[in-house]
Design an enzyme around this catalytic site. Structure first.
Site, PDB file in Angstrom:
ATOM      1  N   ASP A  92      46.571  36.571  45.764  1.00 13.55           N
ATOM      2  CA  ASP A  92      45.231  36.287  46.262  1.00 13.55           C
ATOM      3  C   ASP A  92      45.002  35.894  47.552  1.00 13.55           C
ATOM      4  O   ASP A  92      46.055  35.492  48.245  1.00 13.55           O
ATOM      5  CB  ASP A  92      44.761  34.774  45.250  1.00 13.55           C
ATOM      6  CG  ASP A  92      43.273  34.689  45.436  1.00 13.55           C
ATOM      7  OD1 ASP A  92      42.512  35.467  46.207  1.00 13.55           O
ATOM      8  OD2 ASP A  92      42.878  33.739  44.811  1.00 13.55           O
ATOM      9  N   ASP A 265      43.933  36.359  35.397  1.00 17.43           N
ATOM     10  CA  ASP A 265      44.755  35.118  35.751  1.00 17.43           C
ATOM     11  C   ASP A 265      43.884  33.774  35.580  1.00 17.43           C
ATOM     12  O   ASP A 265      42.824  33.644  35.676  1.00 17.43           O
ATOM     13  CB  ASP A 265      44.984  35.203  37.359  1.00 17.43           C
ATOM     14  CG  ASP A 265      44.124  34.652  38.254  1.00 17.43           C
ATOM     15  OD1 ASP A 265      44.232  33.488  38.719  1.00 17.43           O
ATOM     16  OD2 ASP A 265      43.068  35.388  38.525  1.00 17.43           O
TER      17      ASP A 265
END
EC number: 2.4.2.29
Length: 373
Positions: A92, A265
């Site tokens: 990320d 996720d």
């Protein structure tokens, strides 16, 4: 090096199953990705993680930049060498953490200036800097630096966040130069349908290897998240993986898959495990509860996870949690991750078998789909 192949579609919904090819192996979709924020899924070794059936693991740029620093990770051969994981990985960009965790000093079109919560030093994070950090970390997939607006937010604030997100994406694309790493863009737009649609079209125009839908699970009603997915997904390219960020509950994953989402996720399975909670049959069991104290049966007899297949009983887990033994948290986290991976695998199989719409769409806690996973 990167590619996405769709192998089956649901006849009655937008659900599809496929395979996302990466330099470190395939990711079969739909698929849940465990979160290893600091290059570790909390309390779990990479060998244990592999036994859950995990394929792709997520780490976080913001946290790894602060500790230990991308230079140290790069010197170990990148994240794969640093943590000893040879499967696919995704990082990320850290945008969400910068806006939610950092002590913001300034945000403008150039980037974000914030105070390091560890040592107080000032950090200047731009799209170029975030991209350079992720190239040094070396995951298979890097996420573009974006501005995730909070919930609730005014329309003008979300307009500004979308404008920055799209401009920053162009700068991330310009800065990204690692051939063996795919860059994904992120759709924003808050809870404003017209802004979501505009963002989806803008991000799709960059023709990147994959696209994520961000800015969900930030406090909005769950029905609003469902609507966002329904509105946005039809506007995304069909031949690329679609990633819904921060989602990991069974019903929300099933609804998202029914609308054409491929990847998820969430920290939920390990966070619940660390608090003594197990995911079993669509329910959450508090293993501290006295009803488990004399229950010498496996947590879930049908589960192949190291906890259940290893003969660890509900009574033993109750004892570990009550005694605050770290092993209990590890065993529950392993089970919970396996539970979500089994669920996404079951959805994939149902799509191939032509029964997804009957078993999973819409999925409810008392659905007969329970027996399929």
């Amino acid at each position: 090096m990167f590619g996405f192949e769709i192998s089956a579609h649901c006849a009655n919904t937008a659900a599809r199953c496929g395979c996302f090819h990466t330099p470190h192996g395939p990711v079969h979709t739909p698929r849940f990705m465990p979160v290893g924020t600091l290059a570790t899924v909390k309390g779990i070794s990479t060998d244990q993680l592999a036994r859950t059936g995990a394929q792709m693991v997520l780490s976080n740029t913001y946290h790894l930049h602060l500790q230990p620093g991308e230079e140290i990770v790069a010197a170990a051969g990148g994240l794969h060498g640093f943590m000893g994981w040879d499967g696919p990985m995704l990082t990320d960009s850290g945008g969400f953490q910068v806006f939610s965790l950092g002590d913001l000093n300034k945000i403008d079109d150039r980037g974000v200036v914030f105070r390091n919560p560890r040592d107080g030093r000032i950090i200047d994070m731009t799209p170029e800097h975030a991209t350079q950090i992720q190239m040094a970390l070396g995951a298979d997939v890097a996420m573009a630096f974006d501005q995730c607006p909070p919930y609730p937010a005014t329309e003008n604030d979300v307009i500004d966040a979308c404008r920055r997100t799209h401009a920053w994406l162009a700068r991330c694309v310009e800065a990204h130069s690692r051939d063996n790493q795919a860059l994904f863009g992120i759709v924003q737009g808050g809870c404003f349908p017209h802004l979501r649609r505009e963002s989806a079209r803008a991000v799709a125009d960059f023709d990147l290897p994959g696209i994520a839908v961000g800015g969900v699970s930030v406090g909005e009603p769950v029905e609003e998240m469902h609507r966002i997915v329904r509105d946005v997904t039809p506007l995304l390219p069909t031949h690329k993986p679609r990633y819904l960020m921060g989602i990991g509950t069974l019903r929300e994953m099933a609804v998202a898959v029914a609308n054409g989402i491929d990847l998820f996720d969430c920290v939920l399975p390990t966070r619940l495990g660390r608090h003594g909670t197990a995911l079993v049959g669509g329910e959450r069991w508090n293993l501290r509860n006295a009803r488990f104290r004399h229950d010498h049966t496996p947590l879930d007899p049908s589960c192949p996870c190291p906890t259940c297949s290893g003969g660890h009983t509900r009574a033993y887990l109750n004892h570990l949690i009550r005694s605050e033994e770290l092993l209990g948290l590890t065993l529950l986290s392993l089970h919970n991750i396996t539970h979500l991976l089994r669920f996404t695998t079951a959805m994939s199989q149902a799509i191939r078998d032509g029964c997804f719409s009957e078993d999973f769409a819409p999925w409810e806690p008392d659905s007969p789909a329970h027996h399929t996973w």
